[in-house]
Write an enzyme that holds these catalytic residues in place. Structure first.
Site, PDB file in Angstrom:
ATOM      1  N   GLU A  90       0.823  -1.209   0.000  1.00 34.70           N
ATOM      2  CA  GLU A  90       0.000   0.000   0.000  1.00 34.70           C
ATOM      3  C   GLU A  90       0.852   1.251   0.000  1.00 34.70           C
ATOM      4  O   GLU A  90       1.887   1.321   0.662  1.00 34.70           O
ATOM      5  CB  GLU A  90      -0.922   0.007   1.219  1.00 34.70           C
ATOM      6  CG  GLU A  90      -2.133  -0.861   0.977  1.00 34.70           C
ATOM      7  CD  GLU A  90      -3.017  -0.962   2.188  1.00 34.70           C
ATOM      8  OE1 GLU A  90      -4.089  -0.345   2.199  1.00 34.70           O
ATOM      9  OE2 GLU A  90      -2.633  -1.671   3.126  1.00 34.70           O
ATOM     10  N   CYS A 103       3.715   8.410   0.985  1.00 34.36           N
ATOM     11  CA  CYS A 103       3.962   7.521   2.115  1.00 34.36           C
ATOM     12  C   CYS A 103       4.040   6.101   1.558  1.00 34.36           C
ATOM     13  O   CYS A 103       3.064   5.584   1.038  1.00 34.36           O
ATOM     14  CB  CYS A 103       2.803   7.671   3.105  1.00 34.36           C
ATOM     15  SG  CYS A 103       2.919   6.557   4.508  1.00 34.36           S
ATOM     16  N   CYS A 110       3.558  -6.473   8.581  1.00 30.89           N
ATOM     17  CA  CYS A 110       4.533  -5.978   9.554  1.00 30.89           C
ATOM     18  C   CYS A 110       4.667  -6.999  10.675  1.00 30.89           C
ATOM     19  O   CYS A 110       3.665  -7.556  11.126  1.00 30.89           O
ATOM     20  CB  CYS A 110       4.064  -4.634  10.127  1.00 30.89           C
ATOM     21  SG  CYS A 110       5.262  -3.878  11.259  1.00 30.89           S
ATOM     22  N   CYS A 114       2.255  -3.693  17.325  1.00 28.49           N
ATOM     23  CA  CYS A 114       1.728  -2.503  18.005  1.00 28.49           C
ATOM     24  C   CYS A 114       0.207  -2.620  18.073  1.00 28.49           C
ATOM     25  O   CYS A 114      -0.459  -2.858  17.057  1.00 28.49           O
ATOM     26  CB  CYS A 114       2.142  -1.246  17.254  1.00 28.49           C
ATOM     27  SG  CYS A 114       3.939  -1.107  17.066  1.00 28.49           S
ATOM     28  N   CYS A 117      -2.202  -0.304  15.817  1.00 31.83           N
ATOM     29  CA  CYS A 117      -1.985  -0.225  14.364  1.00 31.83           C
ATOM     30  C   CYS A 117      -2.603  -1.418  13.657  1.00 31.83           C
ATOM     31  O   CYS A 117      -2.381  -2.572  14.029  1.00 31.83           O
ATOM     32  CB  CYS A 117      -0.488  -0.171  14.072  1.00 31.83           C
ATOM     33  SG  CYS A 117      -0.129  -0.074  12.313  1.00 31.83           S
ATOM     34  N   GLY A 163       4.855  -1.816   7.518  1.00 30.86           N
ATOM     35  CA  GLY A 163       6.166  -2.402   7.767  1.00 30.86           C
ATOM     36  C   GLY A 163       7.063  -1.564   8.642  1.00 30.86           C
ATOM     37  O   GLY A 163       6.785  -0.402   8.931  1.00 30.86           O
ATOM     38  N   GLU A 164       8.157  -2.203   9.079  1.00 30.91           N
ATOM     39  CA  GLU A 164       9.157  -1.514   9.885  1.00 30.91           C
ATOM     40  C   GLU A 164      10.385  -1.306   8.995  1.00 30.91           C
ATOM     41  O   GLU A 164      11.123  -2.251   8.710  1.00 30.91           O
ATOM     42  CB  GLU A 164       9.482  -2.365  11.121  1.00 30.91           C
ATOM     43  CG  GLU A 164      10.689  -1.930  11.912  1.00 30.91           C
ATOM     44  CD  GLU A 164      10.741  -0.432  12.233  1.00 30.91           C
ATOM     45  OE1 GLU A 164       9.770   0.119  12.758  1.00 30.91           O
ATOM     46  OE2 GLU A 164      11.800   0.175  11.936  1.00 30.91           O
ATOM     47  N   LEU A 219       7.055   6.833  19.566  1.00 31.60           N
ATOM     48  CA  LEU A 219       7.179   6.620  21.014  1.00 31.60           C
ATOM     49  C   LEU A 219       5.903   6.032  21.608  1.00 31.60           C
ATOM     50  O   LEU A 219       5.920   4.986  22.232  1.00 31.60           O
ATOM     51  CB  LEU A 219       7.498   7.940  21.719  1.00 31.60           C
ATOM     52  CG  LEU A 219       8.975   8.330  21.833  1.00 31.60           C
ATOM     53  CD1 LEU A 219       9.086   9.564  22.706  1.00 31.60           C
ATOM     54  CD2 LEU A 219       9.802   7.195  22.420  1.00 31.60           C
ATOM     55  N   CYS A 341      -2.341   7.052   8.994  1.00 33.11           N
ATOM     56  CA  CYS A 341      -1.374   6.284   9.794  1.00 33.11           C
ATOM     57  C   CYS A 341      -2.064   5.135  10.509  1.00 33.11           C
ATOM     58  O   CYS A 341      -3.085   5.330  11.160  1.00 33.11           O
ATOM     59  CB  CYS A 341      -0.760   7.144  10.889  1.00 33.11           C
ATOM     60  SG  CYS A 341       0.284   8.445  10.313  1.00 33.11           S
TER      61      CYS A 341
HETATM   62  N1  SAH Z   1       6.911   0.842  11.715  1.00 34.32           N
HETATM   63  C1  SAH Z   1       7.236   2.230  11.610  1.00 34.32           C
HETATM   64  C2  SAH Z   1       6.560   2.959  10.468  1.00 34.32           C
HETATM   65  C3  SAH Z   1       5.057   2.784  10.272  1.00 34.32           C
HETATM   66  S1  SAH Z   1       3.931   3.546  11.363  1.00 34.32           S
HETATM   67  C4  SAH Z   1       6.971   2.930  12.925  1.00 34.32           C
HETATM   68  O1  SAH Z   1       6.454   2.303  13.836  1.00 34.32           O
HETATM   69  O2  SAH Z   1       7.345   4.091  13.078  1.00 34.32           O
HETATM   70  C5  SAH Z   1       3.930   5.251  11.064  1.00 34.32           C
HETATM   71  C6  SAH Z   1       3.354   6.033  12.257  1.00 34.32           C
HETATM   72  O3  SAH Z   1       1.951   5.798  12.408  1.00 34.32           O
HETATM   73  C7  SAH Z   1       3.982   5.640  13.583  1.00 34.32           C
HETATM   74  O4  SAH Z   1       4.405   6.781  14.263  1.00 34.32           O
HETATM   75  C8  SAH Z   1       2.843   4.983  14.343  1.00 34.32           C
HETATM   76  O5  SAH Z   1       2.993   5.171  15.717  1.00 34.32           O
HETATM   77  C9  SAH Z   1       1.640   5.691  13.782  1.00 34.32           C
HETATM   78  N2  SAH Z   1       0.403   4.930  13.929  1.00 34.32           N
HETATM   79  C10 SAH Z   1       0.232   3.599  13.884  1.00 34.32           C
HETATM   80  N3  SAH Z   1      -1.065   3.280  14.042  1.00 34.32           N
HETATM   81  C11 SAH Z   1      -1.731   4.439  14.180  1.00 34.32           C
HETATM   82  C12 SAH Z   1      -3.101   4.772  14.334  1.00 34.32           C
HETATM   83  N4  SAH Z   1      -4.047   3.832  14.372  1.00 34.32           N
HETATM   84  N5  SAH Z   1      -3.434   6.067  14.407  1.00 34.32           N
HETATM   85  C13 SAH Z   1      -2.485   7.040  14.324  1.00 34.32           C
HETATM   86  N6  SAH Z   1      -1.187   6.775  14.156  1.00 34.32           N
HETATM   87  C14 SAH Z   1      -0.806   5.499  14.092  1.00 34.32           C
END
Ligand code: SAH
Length: 361
Positions: A90, A103, A110, A114, A117, A163-164, A219, A341
């Site tokens: 995506e 993006c 992934c 988390c 997410c 993904g990370e 964070l 996000c």
């Molecule tokens: N794996 C990487 C990059 C992808 S996430 C990382 O963790 O940074 C990109 C951003 O989206 C991260 O800062 C994450 O904390 C945020 N994010 C993930 N799920 C979210 C959600 N449901 N709502 C808002 N931000 C979210």
């Protein structure tokens, strides 16, 4: 089949030389794929027909297939694509007044879990190749402006899709080097931000990389206790280790550059005044030249969270600022099409107001 989109100009020159072709054909091929953003050999009209036919037999100029495209009321576009082996990828195109942001995803699915997410629910399918990363940008730009059309404004890239990225750092850096070539897409590392959940050893590797992208750290919590529950990666690399690595990275910041901390705001979970003070103290104790981006949580059905209210976000911001932390509130984009996000989970058409346009390469 040799995949060509992830190859640098020198690599393409070597490739055509193995076919007995002169070096300038390699330069032409690079310009065709990267500068003109062509996705088939047949469109390279300055190549003789027999060369195009030979290329078609042994190499591929494009591997991703567009499955569907969704367009948000705010102009954001989400592309759901498939790899040659059928895995979802995506990409989100976000138009802004003075620039566009793309993006992109670094992995299909992934491996991190988390809890806020949606992508986590896919699990890791596989890491993407450098070519698959470059192709996402080519596809998004061609769809926005037309194949090969000169771009009307600058393009920023963020590795914040699925993904990370730091678990696929080699392919990511390779893709960034290919895209930085002035004879290709010419998107330089300074226009790119990579976001990580906190893969400490790779943060240290990135600090040693020349022409590196900017870095953002997710964070989501000011204490290990809470972060362990929201982002299980914290059990492997807890906050102190993570911030120590950030301190090392800080030494490589250029004048004016800041490290970004992202903090997703979850109603009643991580958004209290006390937690704002804890976050400010944590960051101040480590004294890192940084800023904080507060991201209102983007809700999704299977996720057990709600976004913090805008008053709470504002209060949280004010507390951070009163303690000297530069704080910004991110405006969510493309929520209505599951492009925001944390919402990328290969969704096909869950909402009635979606416009799904079957698009082909
Ligand atoms: N794996 C990487 C990059 C992808 S996430 C990382 O963790 O940074 C990109 C951003 O989206 C991260 O800062 C994450 O904390 C945020 N994010 C993930 N799920 C979210 C959600 N449901 N709502 C808002 N931000 C979210």
């Amino acid at each position: 089949m040799v995949e060509l989109t992830g190859l640098s100009q020198p690599e393409l020159i070597s490739f055509v030389e193995t076919l007995g072709e002169p070096a300038y054909r390699g330069r032409q091929l690079f310009a065709a794929l990267q500068h003109r953003r062509l996705r088939s050999f047949d469109e390279i009209s300055d190549f003789p027909k027999d060369l195009r036919a030979r290329l078609n037999e042994i190499a591929c100029p494009a591997t991703l297939k567009i499955e569907s495209k969704y367009e948000s009321a705010d102009g954001t576009r989400r592309y759901l694509m498939k790899t040659h082996d059928g895995l979802p990828v995506e990409t989100v195109f976000i138009p802004e007044e003075r620039r566009d942001t793309i993006c992109f995803s670094s992995q299909s699915g992934c491996p991190l879990q988390c809890t806020f997410c949606l992508t986590a629910q896919l699990g890791l399918l596989r890491s993407l190749t450098a070519g698959e990363i470059v192709e996402q940008i080519v596809i998004a730009l061609n769809d926005a402006y037309g194949t090969g059309v000169k771009l009307p404004r600058g393009t920023n890239l963020v590795a914040m899709g699925a993904g990370e990225p730091l678990l696929n750092l080699d392919a990511l850096l390779k893709a960034l080097r290919v895209m930085a070539d002035p004879q290709g897409l010419h998107i330089v590392a300074n226009r790119v931000t990579v976001s990580t959940a906190g893969v400490v050893p790779r943060i240290l590797d990135l600090a040693r990389t020349t022409d590196r992208p900017h870095l953002a750290i997710s964070l989501a919590a000011p204490t290990d206790e809470l972060r362990n529950t929201l982002m299980p990666i914290n059990k492997k690399w807890p906050l102190e280790e993570l911030l120590d690595a950030c301190k090392v990275f800080e030494k490589t910041l250029k004048p004016g550059e800041r490290l970004t901390f992202e903090y997703v705001m979850l109603d009643g979970v991580n958004d209290s005044d006390e937690q704002a003070r804890q976050l400010a103290n944590l960051l101040n104790r480590h004294g890192i030249r940084s800023k904080v981006n507060l991201i209102p949580h983007n809700p999704a059905d299977p996720l057990p969270y709600q976004p913090s209210s805008s008053e709470t976000v504002e209060r949280f911001k004010n507390i951070l600022e009163s303690k000297g932390i530069h704080t910004y509130v991110r405006r969510p984009r493309g929520r209505d099409i599951f492009a925001a996000c944390g919402q990328l989970a290969a969704r096909q058409n869950t909402l009635s107001n979606l416009t799904s346009i079957g698009a082909n390469n």
